[in-house]
Design a protein around this motif. Structure first.
Motif, PDB file in Angstrom:
ATOM      1  N   GLY A  50      -4.620  -9.164  -6.274  1.00  0.00           N
ATOM      2  CA  GLY A  50      -5.621  -9.214  -7.437  1.00  0.00           C
ATOM      3  C   GLY A  50      -7.005 -10.063  -7.058  1.00  0.00           C
ATOM      4  N   ARG A  51      -6.866 -10.889  -6.085  1.00  0.00           N
ATOM      5  CA  ARG A  51      -8.107 -11.370  -5.915  1.00  0.00           C
ATOM      6  C   ARG A  51      -9.161 -10.632  -5.148  1.00  0.00           C
ATOM      7  N   VAL A  52      -8.718  -9.718  -4.548  1.00  0.00           N
ATOM      8  CA  VAL A  52      -9.399  -8.668  -4.021  1.00  0.00           C
ATOM      9  C   VAL A  52     -10.079  -7.620  -5.055  1.00  0.00           C
ATOM     10  N   ALA A  53      -9.372  -7.377  -5.885  1.00  0.00           N
ATOM     11  CA  ALA A  53      -9.744  -6.325  -7.115  1.00  0.00           C
ATOM     12  C   ALA A  53     -10.678  -6.853  -7.909  1.00  0.00           C
ATOM     13  N   ASP A  56     -16.625  -7.955  -6.668  1.00  0.00           N
ATOM     14  CA  ASP A  56     -17.380  -6.814  -7.239  1.00  0.00           C
ATOM     15  C   ASP A  56     -17.607  -5.418  -6.080  1.00  0.00           C
ATOM     16  N   LEU A  57     -17.205  -5.873  -4.810  1.00  0.00           N
ATOM     17  CA  LEU A  57     -17.088  -4.759  -3.666  1.00  0.00           C
ATOM     18  C   LEU A  57     -15.763  -3.829  -4.150  1.00  0.00           C
ATOM     19  N   PHE A  58     -14.827  -4.235  -4.570  1.00  0.00           N
ATOM     20  CA  PHE A  58     -13.493  -3.499  -4.509  1.00  0.00           C
ATOM     21  C   PHE A  58     -13.010  -3.450  -6.174  1.00  0.00           C
ATOM     22  N   ALA A  59     -13.981  -3.612  -7.011  1.00  0.00           N
ATOM     23  CA  ALA A  59     -13.779  -3.385  -8.589  1.00  0.00           C
ATOM     24  C   ALA A  59     -12.913  -2.191  -8.856  1.00  0.00           C
ATOM     25  N   GLU A  60     -13.087  -1.174  -8.047  1.00  0.00           N
ATOM     26  CA  GLU A  60     -12.597   0.111  -8.493  1.00  0.00           C
ATOM     27  C   GLU A  60     -11.200   0.068  -8.016  1.00  0.00           C
ATOM     28  N   ALA A  61     -10.586  -0.873  -7.355  1.00  0.00           N
ATOM     29  CA  ALA A  61      -9.102  -0.654  -6.806  1.00  0.00           C
ATOM     30  C   ALA A  61      -8.210  -1.422  -7.869  1.00  0.00           C
TER      31      ALA A  61
END
Length: 583
Positions: A21-24, A27-32
């Motif tokens: 969840g921290r990755v998603a 901003d870079l990985f908001a589409e995940a």
């Protein structure tokens, strides 16, 4: 036996163990988003179950062959690779600027895991291309990127990595391949490389080789090495494959396993190449590719563990042999068979959790630029590679044992898993080298990255005492022993560290695996310590908790003996002479 992609396991680990969840949230990985990731993993699972898994035995029984200088791949591989390429599975994490999906490495890691479980021989091909894409994105000139990245990302062209030579294995600095300037910005590459996975194939329009070589003014050792792109076919003015380059496949290695994956001896005879990165900066560029590949290889081991486990579990539910204590009609009722299956499952979950935690750290480092995340990723990479591949070997070996005498009979397919996975502990840096990297380069910070990780483990275990006191206490104690051992380690001479590096890495992996199992049990019990936790209530009696008990009670205690071994130093080893060793 039909293969089932463990999509639910990936989702659970991402949500409850690795904290994807921290990755998603970046901003870079908001589409995940959860919906996107679930859809991608579901589609990849279908590909693995329907297209790749049926080729597992075919690759072993009908291996790749070299005929009149042309590599002929296993029947069915070309069609399956076509589905991999068309589905965009080669470049899930590649930049959208070049046609990639731009998704986190964590997602790619899940897909590589299930592809490895389905058919490791074929999965090796896109893994090599993924590493090459990353190296080019970071180090190639804009002109090279424009020609090669779109084709590699689409899967039209495949990539390889050329490091090893007959006299230069792990000691890459001993290579003798030469690069001479042609005066037009290109270089003539001359030399021989061995152990080149997927050095050629008959289903891609071009094969692009990243080759380490030494320029005329290159210093001895690794500091004088440069990296070059050397394609099978030289791209023409429109970027399409043109003239055949001066390179060839001399032979294919006769291997213990992975028969469907052609491992080539490559010869370069003044082949045209283009510099990637700076002159004499080849190792920096190659390490970008190798670090990606090390996590990928660890995941290959985990994938094979999954395949071997599913194979053994199915057999145990069918095979009738002897009277079982619980009256079960099959060998699944025998305590020792249950021990083996439970250990296989628990180890695989632990190794997968470590690998995905490493991938999350890499994603966070990329998305945030935070040095602590980069240090976390660097620390976890050798552990993920070594423990993942060791787990693959151990689980495949146990799978043969579950089969009993039939495991030694090739027709069951149990032995293939062990033959295929054995090399993963050797390539991309042997597991001994991974352990030396962990206690050497990764401890140059005097253990700071390790302290931060151990503090998290102990804090989490302390918070879990109210929910799962027995398991939490064991994890806290093990982390404390590891912390004390790490304090002693950073005070040792380097040779003493190296002598105990392998058991130290294994002990670290067991503590990390126990942390993962504890997190899984907490999520299942609905403990407040785990975000999004929910499910069976507070008794902690579900399948995740039962599996956690197996790992923490039965496997984690090994860490104490491993740490004793790790702290023994090198003196007794170097006190031995050849006569002592029976030479």
């Amino acid at each position: 036996m039909p293969f089932r992609a463990p999509v639910a396991d990936y989702r659970f680990i991402l949500d409850h163990v690795a904290d994807f969840g921290r990755v998603a949230a970046t901003d870079l990985f908001a589409e995940a988003t959860p919906e996107t990731v679930e859809a991608i993993l579901g589609e990849a699972g279908k590909l693995c179950e329907n297209a790749l898994a049926p080729l597992q035995r075919a690759g072993d029984l009908k291996p790749a062959k070299l005929e009149n200088g042309v590599v002929r791949t296993t029947p069915g591989f070309a069609e399956a690779y076509g589905q991999i390429a068309e589905g965009g599975w080669v470049a899930i994490s590649a930049s959208p600027e070049n046609g990639g999906m731009g998704l986190p490495l964590s997602v790619t890691t899940c897909v590589n895991d299930m592809m490895s479980a389905a058919c490791l021989s074929l999965q090796l091909n896109p893994l090599m291309t993924q590493g090459q894409i990353e190296a080019l994105e970071h180090h190639a000139s804009d002109a090279l990127k424009a020609v090669y990245l779109p084709k590699l990302v689409s899967g039209e062209w495949c990539g390889t990595m050329n490091l090893t030579e007959p006299q230069a294995g792990s000691d890459v600095g001993a290579l003798s391949t030469k690069a001479a300037p042609n005066g037009d910005g290109t270089y003539a590459i001359t030399g021989q490389k061995i152990y080149i996975s997927w050095g050629d194939n008959d289903f891609s329009a071009n094969v692009c080789h990243l080759v380490l070589a030494r320029l005329p003014d290159g210093a001895p050792g690794t500091k004088g090495i440069s990296l070059f792109m050397v394609p099978k076919f030289i791209p023409d003015e429109s970027g399409e494959p043109g003239q055949r380059n001066s390179l060839s496949v001399v032979s294919l290695e006769h291997k213990m396993g992975l028969h469907g994956s052609p491992t080539a001896v490559m010869s370069y005879d003044g082949a045209t190449g283009w510099l990637v990165g700076e002159e004499h900066g080849g190792m920096k560029a190659m390490f970008t590719m190798m670090n990606n590949a090390r996590l990928g290889v660890g995941v290959q081991g985990i994938g094979v563990a999954e395949g071997a486990y599913q194979h053994a579990l199915a057999y145990a539910q069918e095979r009738k042999q002897g009277k079982t204590p619980d009256g079960s009609p099959t060998i699944f009722g025998h305590a020792d068979v249950r021990r083996m299956l439970a250990t296989m499952r628990a180890q695989t979950f632990a190794a997968r959790s470590i690998a995905l935690s490493c991938a999350v750290a890499l994603d966070m480092a990329r998305a945030t630029g935070d040095a602590d995340w980069a240090a976390r990723a660097a620390l976890l990479t050798p552990i993920a590679k070594a423990y993942g591949t060791d787990t693959g070997i151990e689980v495949a070996n146990a799978g043969m044992q579950v089969h009993g005498g039939m495991g030694f009979i090739e027709e069951t397919g149990a032995a293939q898993y062990l033959r295929d996975v054995r090399v993963t502990a050797i390539y991309e840096g042997t597991n001994g080298i991974q352990a030396m990297d962990l206690v050497g380069r990764k401890m140059m910070d005097k253990g700071e990255a390790a302290w931060r990780l151990l503090e998290e483990i102990q804090s989490g275990a302390e918070a879990a005492r109210g929910t799962l006191p027995e398991l939490a206490g064991a994890v806290w104690d093990a982390a404390e022993e590891l912390r004390e051992a790490t304090e002693r380690l950073v005070g040792q001479e380097m040779q003493d560290r190296f002598a105990g590096a392998v058991p130290y890495l294994r002990a670290f992996a067991l503590v990390l695996g126990a942390q993962a199992h504890l997190a899984a049990a907490l999520a299942e019990a609905g403990g407040p310590e785990v975000a999004g936790g929910g499910g069976i209530g507070g008794d902690g009696g579900g399948p995740r908790t039962r599996l956690a008990r197996v790992f923490i009670r039965r496997l984690l205690p090994e860490h104490g003996a491993l740490l004793a071994h790790a702290g023994a130093g090198a003196g007794d080893l170097y006190a031995l002479d050849l006569e002592d060793l029976g030479a």
